[in-house]
Write a protein that holds these residues in place. Structure first.
Motif, PDB file in Angstrom:
ATOM      1  N   GLU A  39       0.842  -1.201   0.000  1.00  0.00           N
ATOM      2  CA  GLU A  39       0.000   0.000   0.000  1.00  0.00           C
ATOM      3  C   GLU A  39       0.879   1.253   0.000  1.00  0.00           C
ATOM      4  O   GLU A  39       1.831   1.358   0.785  1.00  0.00           O
ATOM      5  CB  GLU A  39      -0.912   0.034   1.230  1.00  0.00           C
ATOM      6  CG  GLU A  39      -1.795   1.284   1.272  1.00  0.00           C
ATOM      7  CD  GLU A  39      -2.617   1.366   2.543  1.00  0.00           C
ATOM      8  OE1 GLU A  39      -3.260   2.400   2.764  1.00  0.00           O
ATOM      9  OE2 GLU A  39      -2.610   0.386   3.323  1.00  0.00           O
ATOM     10  N   ASN A  40       0.571   2.184  -0.892  1.00  0.00           N
ATOM     11  CA  ASN A  40       1.319   3.444  -0.954  1.00  0.00           C
ATOM     12  C   ASN A  40       0.920   4.303   0.243  1.00  0.00           C
ATOM     13  O   ASN A  40      -0.172   4.860   0.303  1.00  0.00           O
ATOM     14  CB  ASN A  40       1.008   4.174  -2.260  1.00  0.00           C
ATOM     15  CG  ASN A  40       1.815   5.466  -2.411  1.00  0.00           C
ATOM     16  OD1 ASN A  40       2.479   5.906  -1.487  1.00  0.00           O
ATOM     17  ND2 ASN A  40       1.745   6.067  -3.585  1.00  0.00           N
ATOM     18  N   SER A  41       1.809   4.414   1.204  1.00  0.00           N
ATOM     19  CA  SER A  41       1.546   5.206   2.414  1.00  0.00           C
ATOM     20  C   SER A  41       2.217   6.567   2.361  1.00  0.00           C
ATOM     21  O   SER A  41       2.210   7.307   3.342  1.00  0.00           O
ATOM     22  CB  SER A  41       2.027   4.446   3.658  1.00  0.00           C
ATOM     23  OG  SER A  41       3.414   4.125   3.539  1.00  0.00           O
ATOM     24  N   GLY A  42       2.818   6.918   1.208  1.00  0.00           N
ATOM     25  CA  GLY A  42       3.470   8.221   1.054  1.00  0.00           C
ATOM     26  C   GLY A  42       2.518   9.265   0.503  1.00  0.00           C
ATOM     27  O   GLY A  42       1.310   9.049   0.389  1.00  0.00           O
ATOM     28  N   SER A  43       3.072  10.409   0.139  1.00  0.00           N
ATOM     29  CA  SER A  43       2.270  11.521  -0.384  1.00  0.00           C
ATOM     30  C   SER A  43       2.431  11.698  -1.891  1.00  0.00           C
ATOM     31  O   SER A  43       1.833  12.591  -2.479  1.00  0.00           O
ATOM     32  CB  SER A  43       2.676  12.828   0.320  1.00  0.00           C
ATOM     33  OG  SER A  43       4.049  13.100   0.105  1.00  0.00           O
ATOM     34  N   ARG A  44       3.256  10.839  -2.512  1.00  0.00           N
ATOM     35  CA  ARG A  44       3.496  10.948  -3.944  1.00  0.00           C
ATOM     36  C   ARG A  44       3.197   9.629  -4.640  1.00  0.00           C
ATOM     37  O   ARG A  44       3.323   8.555  -4.054  1.00  0.00           O
ATOM     38  CB  ARG A  44       4.956  11.349  -4.205  1.00  0.00           C
ATOM     39  CG  ARG A  44       5.350  12.643  -3.506  1.00  0.00           C
ATOM     40  CD  ARG A  44       6.865  12.822  -3.454  1.00  0.00           C
ATOM     41  NE  ARG A  44       7.392  13.399  -4.659  1.00  0.00           N
ATOM     42  CZ  ARG A  44       8.685  13.688  -4.845  1.00  0.00           C
ATOM     43  NH1 ARG A  44       9.559  13.432  -3.903  1.00  0.00           N
ATOM     44  NH2 ARG A  44       9.092  14.238  -5.972  1.00  0.00           N
TER      45      ARG A  44
END
Length: 243
Positions: A130-135
């Motif tokens: 899961e993409n847990s970053g802001s980009r």
């Protein structure tokens, strides 16, 4: 006796006449005094307003100068070219905003990774990222897996290669399926692992994509053998568990 009184009266009258004449010649008469008193007063009264008017005009000149100063202050306001400096801030539209939208590689620093065996297909495990970053991030190729201290790398299932690189917006999830062992028992070197390291590839095959992840495994471990294989990253869970 009568003659003496007449002489006395005559002398007194002469003295009064002489006194009056003297007073007139010296300018000390009532007429002179009145003129002398009224004229200076009139002059003083006329001079006073005139002097005040000059004072007022003189006091107005500095305030006019103050207006010039205010005008100069406006030029300083023209230093709203500091407002032009905001154009430099506008440059942030080119740099920072655009930079925040640039895509990066998904890895252990900007994702949350999970790993768990599934009941179907048999002997399979599902890896989630899961993409847990802001980009937005890209998941090129397939995960590189290492159980415990194993010295070999599981091979990818070539048929699972997607037509395009999987891309994750913040909050989105991707998947990879893992065949842990052969269903018919044909695999060699079967063992139970208690630790899994998931490495990420970069933009070119077998390049370093950044920090790895170490997802938790079930308490009783995971059994695998030499037939272990892994799919390419998939956009859906069903695709990941097809192979």
């Amino acid at each position: 006796m009568r003659t003496s009184r007449i002489r006395l009266i005559a002398a007194a009258g002469a003295a009064l006449v002489a006194l009056a004449l003297t007073a007139c010649q010296e300018g000390t008469g009532l007429k002179d005094e009145g003129a002398g008193t009224s004229q200076p007063n009139a002059t003083a009264t006329a001079d006073t307003p005139s002097g005040s008017a000059k004072d007022d005009s003189a006091s107005n000149e500095p305030s006019g100068t103050g207006n010039k100063d205010t005008g100069t202050g406006d030029k300083a306001g023209g230093g709203d070219k500091a407002g032009t400096g905001e154009k430099a801030g506008g440059g942030s539209t080119n740099g920072s905003d655009g930079g925040s939208q640039a895509r990066v590689i998904c890895n252990g620093s900007n994702t949350t990774v999970g790993a768990k065996p599934v009941p179907r297909p048999v002997n399979h495990m599902l890896i989630t990222v899961e993409n847990s970053g802001s980009r937005t991030c890209d998941l090129p190729y397939y995960p590189v897996l290492r159980f415990d201290e194993m010295q070999w790398v599981p091979q990818p299932v070539k048929e699972s290669k997607p037509q395009a690189v999987v891309t994750l917006a913040p909050g989105e999830t991707a998947y990879a399926g893992v065949l842990l062992s052969a269903a018919d028992g044909s695999g060699d070197g079967g063992t139970t692992a208690h630790k899994l390291t998931v490495a990420f590839q970069g933009a070119t095959p077998n390049s370093d994509g950044g920090p790895s992840a170490v997802p938790a495994l079930p308490a009783d471990g995971v059994y695998y053998d030499s037939s272990m294989a892994v799919t390419y990253w998939q956009q859906s869970m069903d695709d990941a568990l097809t192979y």
